[in-house]
Design a protein around this motif. Structure first.
Motif, short mmCIF file in Angstrom:
data_model
loop_
_atom_site.label_atom_id
_atom_site.label_comp_id
_atom_site.label_asym_id
_atom_site.label_seq_id
_atom_site.Cartn_x
_atom_site.Cartn_y
_atom_site.Cartn_z
N TYR A 381 11.30 -6.69 6.32
CA TYR A 381 12.87 -6.64 6.86
C TYR A 381 12.87 -8.22 7.31
O TYR A 381 14.06 -8.89 6.97
CB TYR A 381 13.07 -5.78 8.13
N ASP A 420 18.82 1.50 0.89
CA ASP A 420 19.46 1.75 2.25
C ASP A 420 18.45 1.81 3.33
O ASP A 420 17.13 1.66 3.12
CB ASP A 420 20.57 2.69 2.38
N GLY A 421 18.98 1.82 4.46
CA GLY A 421 18.00 2.07 5.87
C GLY A 421 16.97 2.96 5.54
O GLY A 421 15.61 2.61 5.93
N GLU A 422 17.39 4.13 5.17
CA GLU A 422 16.37 5.21 5.41
C GLU A 422 15.39 5.21 4.12
O GLU A 422 14.17 5.36 4.21
CB GLU A 422 17.03 6.72 5.33
N GLN A 423 15.93 4.90 3.05
CA GLN A 423 15.15 4.67 1.89
C GLN A 423 13.85 3.54 2.31
O GLN A 423 12.80 3.68 1.77
CB GLN A 423 16.03 4.27 0.73
N ARG A 424 14.24 2.41 2.75
CA ARG A 424 13.42 1.33 2.95
C ARG A 424 12.30 1.90 3.98
O ARG A 424 11.26 1.40 3.86
CB ARG A 424 14.14 0.28 3.67
N GLN A 425 12.68 2.45 4.83
CA GLN A 425 11.74 2.87 5.91
C GLN A 425 10.62 3.73 5.13
O GLN A 425 9.38 3.77 5.49
CB GLN A 425 12.49 3.90 6.81
N ALA A 426 11.24 4.60 4.12
CA ALA A 426 10.19 5.46 3.42
C ALA A 426 9.24 4.47 2.61
O ALA A 426 8.28 5.01 2.25
CB ALA A 426 11.26 6.52 2.72
#
Length: 452
Positions: A381, A420-426
């Motif tokens: 990030y 997006d945010g959730e995809q990045r986290q995964a």
């Protein structure tokens, strides 16, 4: 009335000093528009305005040099130069937005919006007794503020294809050295004795090879023959001039052909360390050639090119070798990388002065590369927010395409940037880096304990 007044104000009764008589009309081949067929739509309006204003003030003025050559080859020139019999001071008085520049030879930059036209006074021979000229014992010209006639100016130019003058008012091309015939024959020929001309300015050898590759012209035998023998003269050229010439070579749109031609003529080994890197390192050859190919494609498509990015690519494998060396000496990876960057930049600085604005970009791109291999926690990030992220990312893709890194790393960063945010986290990888141990604070003794 106003026009006559302007002519009287700006026109000096004295012409620039000349050491030879005014040129003989018999020496000039005047080529009309019906023959040369130059497309006026390819000519800069600023260049036409410049010649027009000088002529209205009573001076001679022509578009000159590479611009005329390119127009005859049906190419759109990138830059336009004007030659005149007006002195720099007279030119400066005519154009409100202008400035006098130069030490070796004074010029005037005339500004029209974001376009700059370079105006030079007809040059005379540096061998003349009168005038401000200085030459080394080897024959290299250090300074030549000597004005002269148009014929002398044509003789001072390097190649016959560059000794061409175009008058926008009459649409004639004035050719003093059969440059048009050489262009039609596909030949690049030095004006005068090539050995003498190369000794006057050794950079002409680099220009001869570069222009030959760029324009697809064959060097005339007498122009090509002395180059290998005189290559050592490049040792005496100031590093800043070598850098400017290398920049023109690599941003010509024909960098690969130019680099190969320089090797063919012996103008690389030991003379220009950057070319040694480009041409003589099998480990990084694919990487370097991909960088040059991408740059050529962008130049030919009129897309912006970053010199800092290009030089970072050309020198990257030198940095890798030095980085490995410093790590083997017991240095930690990141300090070792910075030591490697310092060493490579210092070696290049001995022969070629890379401008600071480019070297800063190079170092930033290099220093980002280890961070692309860190794909856990908050590190990806923070890297996306780095101002140099895009340049570092493009550099990473080049490394992957050359086979230096797995393609999977480049694809991961492409997907991560677009997610997006959730995809990045995964997508984040498990954080396997050893955690830093937090230092325990020593407890201060209480005031009561201190009193006891």
């Amino acid at each position: 009335m106003i026009k006559k007044l302007l002519q009287r104000v700006f026109k000096s009764p004295k012409k620039p000093a000349s050491t030879t008589p005014v040129h003989s009309q018999a020496n000039i081949e005047r080529i009309p528009a019906a023959v040369h067929r130059i497309d006026r739509r390819l000519i800069s309006n600023a260049a036409i305005k410049t010649t027009d204003a000088l002529q209205k003030a009573g001076f001679e003025a022509f578009i000159v040099g590479g611009a005329v050559r390119d127009l005859l080859l049906k190419k759109r020139p990138k830059d336009f130069d004007v030659a005149t019999d007006a002195t720099p001071e007279q030119v400066h008085r005519i154009f409100r937005r202008s400035r006098i520049i130069g030490r070796r030879f004074r010029l005037v930059h005339v500004m029209f919006g974001d376009e700059t036209i370079e105006v030079s006074t007809f040059r005379g021979s540096h061998l003349a007794e009168a005038g401000d000229a200085k030459v080394t014992d080897s024959g290299r010209i250090l300074r030549d503020n000597v004005f002269g006639s148009q014929e002398e100016d044509a003789a001072r130019r390097d190649f016959t294809a560059n000794a061409l003058y175009y008058d926008p008012s009459t649409e004639e091309v004035l050719d003093f050295h059969r440059g048009v015939a050489d262009l039609q024959a596909g030949v690049l020929r030095m004006i005068g004795d090539p050995v003498t001309r190369y000794r006057e300015d050794p950079v002409r050898m680099l220009r001869a090879v570069r222009l030959s590759a760029k324009l697809g012209l064959k060097l005339a035998p007498e122009t090509e023959r002395p180059i290998l023998e005189l290559a050592e003269l490049l040792h005496d050229v100031p590093p800043s001039r070598l850098f400017d010439e290398m920049l023109k070579l690599f941003l010509s749109g024909h960098a690969i052909e130019s680099a190969n031609a320089l090797r063919q003529h012996g103008l690389h080994h030991g003379l220009l360390p950057l070319l040694d890197v480009v041409l003589e390192q099998p480990m990084g050859e694919r990487f370097v050639r991909l960088a040059l190919k991408n740059t050529d494609e962008r130049v030919l498509a009129d897309k912006p090119v970053s010199p800092g990015f290009l030089f970072a690519a050309l020198l990257w494998h030198e940095v890798l070798l030095a980085w490995k060396k410093f790590e083997q000496q017991g240095n930690k990876p990141i300090p070792a990388l910075h030591m490697a960057m310092d060493e490579v930049c210092d070696i290049q600085a001995e022969k070629m002065a890379i401008h600071k604005r480019y070297s800063v970009t190079m170092r930033e791109i290099w220093s980002l590369q280890p961070r692309f291999e860190q794909r856990a926690g908050r590190r990806p990030y923070s890297l996306l927010e780095n101002p140099r992220y895009r340049a570092g990312y493009d550099f990473l893709l080049l490394r992957c395409e050359s086979g230096e890194l797995p393609n999977e790393i480049g694809q991961w960063w492409t997907d991560f940037a677009n997610a997006d945010g959730e995809q990045r986290q995964a997508m984040l990888l498990p954080d396997t880096a050893p955690r830093k141990r937090r230092r325990r604070r020593s407890r201060k003794p209480s005031s009561s304990a201190a009193e006891e």
